[in-house]
Design a protein around this motif. Sequence first.
Motif, short mmCIF file in Angstrom:
data_model
loop_
_atom_site.label_atom_id
_atom_site.label_comp_id
_atom_site.label_asym_id
_atom_site.label_seq_id
_atom_site.Cartn_x
_atom_site.Cartn_y
_atom_site.Cartn_z
N UNK A 152 0.64 -1.14 -0.06
CA UNK A 152 0.03 -0.15 0.02
C UNK A 152 0.77 1.26 -0.04
N UNK A 153 2.09 1.04 0.46
CA UNK A 153 2.86 2.30 0.05
C UNK A 153 3.89 2.19 -1.14
N UNK A 154 3.13 1.57 -2.23
CA UNK A 154 3.89 1.48 -3.42
C UNK A 154 5.22 1.07 -3.49
N UNK A 155 5.47 -0.11 -3.04
CA UNK A 155 6.87 -0.77 -3.32
C UNK A 155 6.62 -2.29 -3.61
N UNK A 156 7.33 -2.44 -4.27
CA UNK A 156 7.00 -3.99 -4.97
C UNK A 156 8.18 -5.15 -4.52
N UNK A 157 7.50 -6.17 -4.28
CA UNK A 157 8.30 -7.25 -3.54
C UNK A 157 8.11 -8.77 -4.15
N UNK A 158 9.07 -9.65 -4.38
CA UNK A 158 8.84 -10.67 -4.74
C UNK A 158 8.82 -11.70 -3.42
N UNK A 159 8.06 -12.74 -3.27
CA UNK A 159 7.71 -13.87 -2.40
C UNK A 159 7.71 -14.97 -2.68
N UNK B 228 7.43 -1.62 8.37
CA UNK B 228 7.23 -1.58 6.99
C UNK B 228 5.72 -1.95 6.70
N UNK B 229 4.99 -1.51 5.75
CA UNK B 229 3.65 -1.68 5.47
C UNK B 229 3.59 -3.30 4.77
N UNK B 230 2.72 -3.96 5.27
CA UNK B 230 2.69 -5.26 4.67
C UNK B 230 1.57 -5.93 3.94
#
Length: 377
Positions: free
Chosen positions: A18-25, A365-367
Amino acid sequence: FFFGLFVMTDYVVAVRTDDARDFLLQPSGVVVAPSESPEFTIGSRVRITDVAKCFLKFDVMAEKLALGKWTSGMKPIVGSVATVLASSKHPTDDATMVVGIRSEFDGRDFIIDSKGLAKAPNVSSDFPANASVRIKSADKVYTKMDGAAKDLSLSKWITGAKPQTGEVGNVIGSTVHPADENLHVIGIRTVKGQDFVIAPEGLESAPNESENFPVGCRVYISNIDKLYTKMDEVARSMNLSRWAAGAKPTIPVSPSTDKEATGDDPAPKKRKLGRPLMSCAAEVKGSIQHPSGSGCVIGVRTETGQEFLVAEEGLQRIPDQHPDFSYSTRVKITDPGKVYPKLDEKAFELALTRWMVGEKLGKSNVTTGKIMGSTAK
């Protein structure tokens, strides 16, 4: 003896927080937000009718509903409009459906009993909610239909305001005409951010003729030679208000190509794929048969806000392979240890424009966020 082989696919899931960051999980580090209400489904547009039905101190439920912008003790404004993010039965009362919503007024998340909400109606099959439309006759706009505007949860409605013919936007909802139950009226929001109520005959919807690239799917412009730069009339028919004749995006260099060009040197830390990728990562807004009859022309809007017309062979679908995590699904990252910080090539494949090599999730961090795609590892 060989009796057969069972192969389990190992997936990588992309999440935009929601804070506009991209992650791979790894998939095991992500859970889908619940959607147990048959009436208030995720994405539904609602109006708050009774703020007394809000739960002000329900942190456990905020966690379950994946509400990233929830603040304990905050109360919304009665009559304000919101979007449903998730829903679940109350943990001690099966008769109560708890709904997580995001306010359009201030962007905050709230938890409310479903009895305190009114859903925006959506009775028109010709102009369903979220459909892309163009105003073909501003004379069909109702400028003094305040009751219908309230029923449709049009928070940007102004009595007496009138748009121009040719403006484009999206359908918010539709309801029965207050003076004739055999007629419908449509609530729309234009790209200028204004809300209007209009008769169906005053609208036309964007065409959606491609089976390979339906409206709403996530794509990547892979070949700028397949762009159509002088099809003004086709762009107009697809309601592409940000179309500019002659414009082209910049195709970024992939991480793997970077490595080939620079030898075995690793990619620099915190390198962001960034704006070049944003100019090619896009969402389909419409499609129509090419005037020559050969193939379809696809209208797309990139993450930079530009709009282009592309031949089908000039596009790639962003992978969306995991059966449980389809594109735009609302999710929560439950295990930051499942983040892959260095899969640069997978980030490029999934067109993650806000990905940074080496970035990890901290405890503060926002999750919460949404799925941007998934692919085999």
